[in-house]
Design an enzyme around this catalytic site. Structure first.
Site, short mmCIF file in Angstrom:
data_model
loop_
_atom_site.label_atom_id
_atom_site.label_comp_id
_atom_site.label_asym_id
_atom_site.label_seq_id
_atom_site.Cartn_x
_atom_site.Cartn_y
_atom_site.Cartn_z
N GLU A 1 0.81 -1.22 0.00
CA GLU A 1 0.00 0.00 0.00
C GLU A 1 0.84 1.27 0.00
OE1 GLU A 1 -2.32 -2.95 2.70
OE2 GLU A 1 -0.26 -2.63 1.99
N CYS B 1 -0.15 0.06 7.67
CA CYS B 1 -0.49 0.52 6.32
C CYS B 1 -1.74 1.40 6.32
CB CYS B 1 -0.71 -0.68 5.40
SG CYS B 1 0.82 -1.57 5.03
N SER C 1 12.49 -41.74 -13.82
CA SER C 1 11.52 -40.68 -14.07
C SER C 1 12.11 -39.48 -14.81
CB SER C 1 10.91 -40.20 -12.75
OG SER C 1 11.91 -39.63 -11.92
N LEU D 1 4.51 -42.22 -1.20
CA LEU D 1 4.42 -41.13 -0.22
C LEU D 1 3.24 -40.22 -0.55
CD1 LEU D 1 5.48 -39.47 2.14
CD2 LEU D 1 7.10 -38.37 0.57
#
Length: 357
Positions: A55, A87, A171, A296
């Site tokens: 701001e 602010c 992978s 997992l």
């Protein structure tokens, strides 16, 4: 010239806010724009933890044009004195006549800006693109509203037939270079990056951030190694001590745990994933990115410990490969969990899907 709408101004503020990714947490990412006579005359964002908030930056950019203008901001202006002044004081001093806010501040310490603005006669509108603002700061909202464990996001790169690796466990690489570059961007916004032991061993994972964004705090690497299979010769130990490493285990032999500690890793004893995450939270981890493997990921999902999914879908097939989200059992169509797709993005030849509960 067409005047900018509140929705368009907020979209710009959200875009600006995201520039704080990896640099402002545990503070929220915030963006702000000042609109006068239908045009943006100032904009800003929270760029660095401890630095100026969005701001006052936007108001300074607008200068005298801020008096009588509209401020559009992604989060309720703070009303407390932290590392910077409130602010809301800057907003009132600038003479802003109207404030459009995406979401209220869930942190009771910082909240109160809306009440002060309204008490001073400023028109306040709350809720413009609130869902998008909450998604942007999901880890911050989780940290101040849900105690007990970190915000958990799972990132998987999968083929069209739902594989994360081939039959031999390889992978690299299912996804393309654009997706891999994006991974380093997303890593920068998390306190910890985690994998299972098999992924750490087979992929030779390092889990470091090597992209354009240099995170303000180097993310901790975490390996969930229930039985103690990870050896200190694994590549993940090579980046110690610059990139800290924690190994979460349930029954690793004492000799193996001692070798981990000698190499510079922290060891966390936990009998369950929930307990392991809780221990990470106690150690100051507010958000963890889990990058595999499939067992997992499936275990976390099955235990309802996942808050967000980043799934990169690659247009290829692996047949009898390693499955993503393994171990969920045989779910009937009526019992299958249904999540919301909140974002779709092209990453080169791949597609990123972002899902939330």
């Amino acid at each position: 010239m067409t005047s900018i709408t509140d929705a368009e101004a907020m979209a710009r503020a959200l875009e600006l806010a995201e520039r704080g990714w990896g640099r402002v947490h545990p503070n929220p990412m915030v963006g702000a724009v000042v609109v006068r006579d239908g045009a943006i005359v100032g904009e800003g964002w929270h760029a660095e933890y401890g630095g100026p908030h969005a701001e006052p930056v936007a108001l300074a950019a607008a200068g005298a044009a801020a008096r009588g203008a509209t401020l559009v901001v992604t989060l309720e202006p703070c009303a407390h004195h932290g590392k910077t002044p409130p602010c809301v004081d800057a907003v009132l001093a600038a003479g802003i006549a109207r404030v459009v806010i995406a979401m209220r501040d869930p942190n009771p310490v910082a909240a109160g800006g809306i009440a002060r603005l309204e008490a001073a006669g400023v028109e306040v509108v709350v809720g413009e693109q609130e869902d998008a603002a909450r998604r942007l700061n999901a880890r911050f909202v989780h940290a101040v509203t849900q105690a007990g464990r970190p915000f958990v996001a799972v990132k998987l790169a999968v083929t069209m037939d739902g594989c994360i690796a081939d039959h031999a466990g390889r992978s690299q690489w299912i996804s393309g270079p654009e997706a891999r570059a994006w991974v380093h961007w997303v890593r920068a916004g998390f306190d910890a990056i985690a994998v299972g032991a098999e992924t750490a061993i087979v992929d030779g994972a390092r889990l470091t951030v090597r992209g354009e964004i240099v995170p303000r705090v180097t993310p901790r690497r975490v390996v969930f190694d229930r039985g103690g299979h990870l050896e200190v010769s694994a590549p993940i130990f090579a980046d110690l001590p610059e990139a800290p490493l924690t190994i979460v285990t349930a029954r690793a032999p004492e000799a193996r745990q001692a070798s981990w500690r000698m190499a510079g890793a922290a060891v966390c004893q936990a009998d369950s994933l929930e307990a392991g995450l809780g221990a990470l939270g106690t150690a100051g981890v507010e958000a963890v990115l889990v990058e595999g493997g499939g067992r997992l990921a499936g275990a976390l999902l099955g235990a309802e410990l996942v808050d967000r999914v980043y799934q990169v879908v690659s247009p290829r097939w692996l047949g009898d490969g390693r499955r993503a989200w393994a171990g969920l059992g045989a779910l009937g169509i009526g019992d299958a969990p249904a999540w919301r797709t909140v974002e779709r993005q092209a990453l080169g030849n791949d597609t990123l899907l972002v899902l939330e509960r």
